[in-house]
Design a protein around this motif. Sequence first.
Motif, PDB file in Angstrom:
ATOM      1  N   CYS A  91       0.897  -1.126  -0.124  1.00  0.00           N
ATOM      2  CA  CYS A  91      -0.039  -0.125  -0.154  1.00  0.00           C
ATOM      3  C   CYS A  91       0.893   1.167  -0.049  1.00  0.00           C
ATOM      4  O   CYS A  91       1.598   1.544   0.760  1.00  0.00           O
ATOM      5  CB  CYS A  91      -0.993  -0.010   1.264  1.00  0.00           C
ATOM      6  SG  CYS A  91      -1.979   1.653   1.174  1.00  0.00           S
ATOM      7  N   ARG A  92       0.411   2.290  -0.990  1.00  0.00           N
ATOM      8  CA  ARG A  92       1.275   3.608  -1.128  1.00  0.00           C
ATOM      9  C   ARG A  92       0.511   4.584  -0.570  1.00  0.00           C
ATOM     10  O   ARG A  92       0.636   5.771  -0.926  1.00  0.00           O
ATOM     11  CB  ARG A  92       1.651   3.546  -2.307  1.00  0.00           C
ATOM     12  CG  ARG A  92       2.501   2.533  -2.729  1.00  0.00           C
ATOM     13  CD  ARG A  92       2.930   2.960  -4.314  1.00  0.00           C
ATOM     14  NE  ARG A  92       4.202   3.891  -4.449  1.00  0.00           N
ATOM     15  CZ  ARG A  92       4.745   4.345  -5.319  1.00  0.00           C
ATOM     16  NH1 ARG A  92       3.867   4.251  -6.613  1.00  0.00           N
ATOM     17  NH2 ARG A  92       5.622   5.176  -5.281  1.00  0.00           N
ATOM     18  N   ALA A  93      -0.791   4.344   0.050  1.00  0.00           N
ATOM     19  CA  ALA A  93      -1.731   5.576   0.157  1.00  0.00           C
ATOM     20  C   ALA A  93      -1.369   6.253   1.479  1.00  0.00           C
ATOM     21  O   ALA A  93      -0.606   5.811   2.304  1.00  0.00           O
ATOM     22  CB  ALA A  93      -3.261   5.037   0.167  1.00  0.00           C
ATOM     23  N   GLU A  94      -2.227   7.432   1.746  1.00  0.00           N
ATOM     24  CA  GLU A  94      -1.865   8.018   2.795  1.00  0.00           C
ATOM     25  C   GLU A  94      -1.506   7.631   4.166  1.00  0.00           C
ATOM     26  O   GLU A  94      -0.590   7.768   4.906  1.00  0.00           O
ATOM     27  CB  GLU A  94      -2.879   9.449   2.807  1.00  0.00           C
ATOM     28  CG  GLU A  94      -3.078  10.288   1.876  1.00  0.00           C
ATOM     29  CD  GLU A  94      -3.578   9.743   0.470  1.00  0.00           C
ATOM     30  OE1 GLU A  94      -4.260   8.543   0.523  1.00  0.00           O
ATOM     31  OE2 GLU A  94      -3.860  10.711  -0.313  1.00  0.00           O
ATOM     32  N   ALA A  98       1.957   7.688   6.207  1.00  0.00           N
ATOM     33  CA  ALA A  98       2.053   8.321   7.753  1.00  0.00           C
ATOM     34  C   ALA A  98       2.610   7.394   8.547  1.00  0.00           C
ATOM     35  O   ALA A  98       3.345   7.903   9.661  1.00  0.00           O
ATOM     36  CB  ALA A  98       0.858   8.923   8.068  1.00  0.00           C
ATOM     37  N   MET A  99       2.728   5.974   8.234  1.00  0.00           N
ATOM     38  CA  MET A  99       3.288   5.186   9.075  1.00  0.00           C
ATOM     39  C   MET A  99       4.294   4.325   8.704  1.00  0.00           C
ATOM     40  O   MET A  99       4.772   3.238   9.081  1.00  0.00           O
ATOM     41  CB  MET A  99       2.011   3.968   9.573  1.00  0.00           C
ATOM     42  CG  MET A  99       1.068   4.601  10.209  1.00  0.00           C
ATOM     43  SD  MET A  99       1.467   5.363  11.982  1.00  0.00           S
ATOM     44  CE  MET A  99       1.618   3.628  12.831  1.00  0.00           C
ATOM     45  N   GLY A 100       5.066   4.799   7.680  1.00  0.00           N
ATOM     46  CA  GLY A 100       6.568   4.366   7.181  1.00  0.00           C
ATOM     47  C   GLY A 100       6.362   3.547   6.080  1.00  0.00           C
ATOM     48  O   GLY A 100       7.246   2.974   5.723  1.00  0.00           O
ATOM     49  N   ALA A 101       5.464   3.714   5.236  1.00  0.00           N
ATOM     50  CA  ALA A 101       5.216   2.879   3.974  1.00  0.00           C
ATOM     51  C   ALA A 101       6.331   3.173   2.800  1.00  0.00           C
ATOM     52  O   ALA A 101       6.670   2.574   2.044  1.00  0.00           O
ATOM     53  CB  ALA A 101       3.911   3.282   3.291  1.00  0.00           C
ATOM     54  N   VAL A 102       6.878   4.583   3.023  1.00  0.00           N
ATOM     55  CA  VAL A 102       7.845   4.619   2.105  1.00  0.00           C
ATOM     56  C   VAL A 102       9.300   3.985   2.393  1.00  0.00           C
ATOM     57  O   VAL A 102       9.837   3.500   1.454  1.00  0.00           O
ATOM     58  CB  VAL A 102       8.216   6.272   2.099  1.00  0.00           C
ATOM     59  CG1 VAL A 102       9.499   6.666   1.210  1.00  0.00           C
ATOM     60  CG2 VAL A 102       6.914   7.072   1.411  1.00  0.00           C
ATOM     61  N   PRO A 129       1.945  -2.046  -6.625  1.00  0.00           N
ATOM     62  CA  PRO A 129       1.484  -1.045  -5.553  1.00  0.00           C
ATOM     63  C   PRO A 129      -0.008  -1.166  -5.565  1.00  0.00           C
ATOM     64  O   PRO A 129      -0.628  -1.567  -6.357  1.00  0.00           O
ATOM     65  CB  PRO A 129       1.835   0.273  -6.464  1.00  0.00           C
ATOM     66  CG  PRO A 129       1.633   0.098  -7.917  1.00  0.00           C
ATOM     67  CD  PRO A 129       2.199  -1.499  -8.044  1.00  0.00           C
ATOM     68  N   VAL A 130      -0.676  -0.504  -4.483  1.00  0.00           N
ATOM     69  CA  VAL A 130      -1.983  -0.634  -4.382  1.00  0.00           C
ATOM     70  C   VAL A 130      -2.181   0.761  -3.430  1.00  0.00           C
ATOM     71  O   VAL A 130      -1.185   1.383  -2.751  1.00  0.00           O
ATOM     72  CB  VAL A 130      -2.574  -1.864  -3.811  1.00  0.00           C
ATOM     73  CG1 VAL A 130      -2.008  -2.061  -2.289  1.00  0.00           C
ATOM     74  CG2 VAL A 130      -4.002  -1.656  -3.847  1.00  0.00           C
ATOM     75  N   TYR A 131      -3.607   1.412  -3.620  1.00  0.00           N
ATOM     76  CA  TYR A 131      -3.800   2.626  -3.267  1.00  0.00           C
ATOM     77  C   TYR A 131      -4.970   2.395  -2.022  1.00  0.00           C
ATOM     78  O   TYR A 131      -6.060   2.606  -2.542  1.00  0.00           O
ATOM     79  CB  TYR A 131      -4.080   3.567  -4.327  1.00  0.00           C
ATOM     80  CG  TYR A 131      -2.709   3.692  -4.954  1.00  0.00           C
ATOM     81  CD1 TYR A 131      -1.747   4.605  -4.650  1.00  0.00           C
ATOM     82  CD2 TYR A 131      -2.414   2.809  -6.103  1.00  0.00           C
ATOM     83  CE1 TYR A 131      -0.490   4.532  -5.300  1.00  0.00           C
ATOM     84  CE2 TYR A 131      -1.426   3.027  -6.738  1.00  0.00           C
ATOM     85  CZ  TYR A 131      -0.306   3.931  -6.143  1.00  0.00           C
ATOM     86  OH  TYR A 131       0.993   3.987  -7.107  1.00  0.00           O
ATOM     87  N   CYS A 132      -4.388   1.944  -0.972  1.00  0.00           N
ATOM     88  CA  CYS A 132      -5.596   1.659   0.093  1.00  0.00           C
ATOM     89  C   CYS A 132      -6.180   0.121  -0.037  1.00  0.00           C
ATOM     90  O   CYS A 132      -6.721  -0.062  -0.706  1.00  0.00           O
ATOM     91  CB  CYS A 132      -6.447   2.862   0.470  1.00  0.00           C
ATOM     92  SG  CYS A 132      -7.199   2.425   1.994  1.00  0.00           S
ATOM     93  N   LEU A 133      -5.736  -0.506   1.082  1.00  0.00           N
ATOM     94  CA  LEU A 133      -6.322  -1.796   1.360  1.00  0.00           C
ATOM     95  C   LEU A 133      -7.470  -1.859   2.238  1.00  0.00           C
ATOM     96  O   LEU A 133      -8.072  -2.774   2.627  1.00  0.00           O
ATOM     97  CB  LEU A 133      -5.467  -2.688   1.627  1.00  0.00           C
ATOM     98  CG  LEU A 133      -4.550  -3.178   0.573  1.00  0.00           C
ATOM     99  CD1 LEU A 133      -3.313  -3.898   1.044  1.00  0.00           C
ATOM    100  CD2 LEU A 133      -4.985  -4.034  -0.499  1.00  0.00           C
TER     101      LEU A 133
END
Length: 166
Positions: A91-94, A98-102, A129-133
Amino acid sequence: MKRAATGSSLPDIPESVRLVVLDVTGRLKDLPGALLPVLHGIQDALGYVPEAAVPLIAREMNLSRADVHGVISFYHYFRQQPAGRHVIHLCRAESCQAMGAVTLEKHVKQRLGVDFHETTKDGEYTLEPVYCLGNCACSPAMMVDGELKGRVTPERFDAWLAAEAS
Ligand code: FES
């Protein structure tokens, strides 16, 4: 009017692919808005929707090849190449960011030696990649072969990978 047999104008495809397409379209083509369920059915069975199968899908669905191709390419979920044995959606979404995905993303790419949309050399893992699960409360999230995992730190990813490999 009965459609003329057009099988001879179709490109050759492996018999296994032909049988899956005919089975799935035979079961689902009369549903309202059947194309998405049909494409899901084919991808579930084969792991992807082969480009060469598009003319047969189009014929069975009574659609143009461009219609079928357009839908496949619009929806990121559908793939036209086989994936690895396991598909990892990161997941790459917000919330996950905010919790370390990058940091997690960098780690996973380095660890697997692939970028997004690529498969490891051993054919084991495809990274997407996925944009929010919908798992934001347990960010960062990933999904492996449809199974959701939450609070995935680099360390937990490594532990999971080691357990998979053993
Ligand atoms: S933002 Fe990652 S699960 Fe929602």
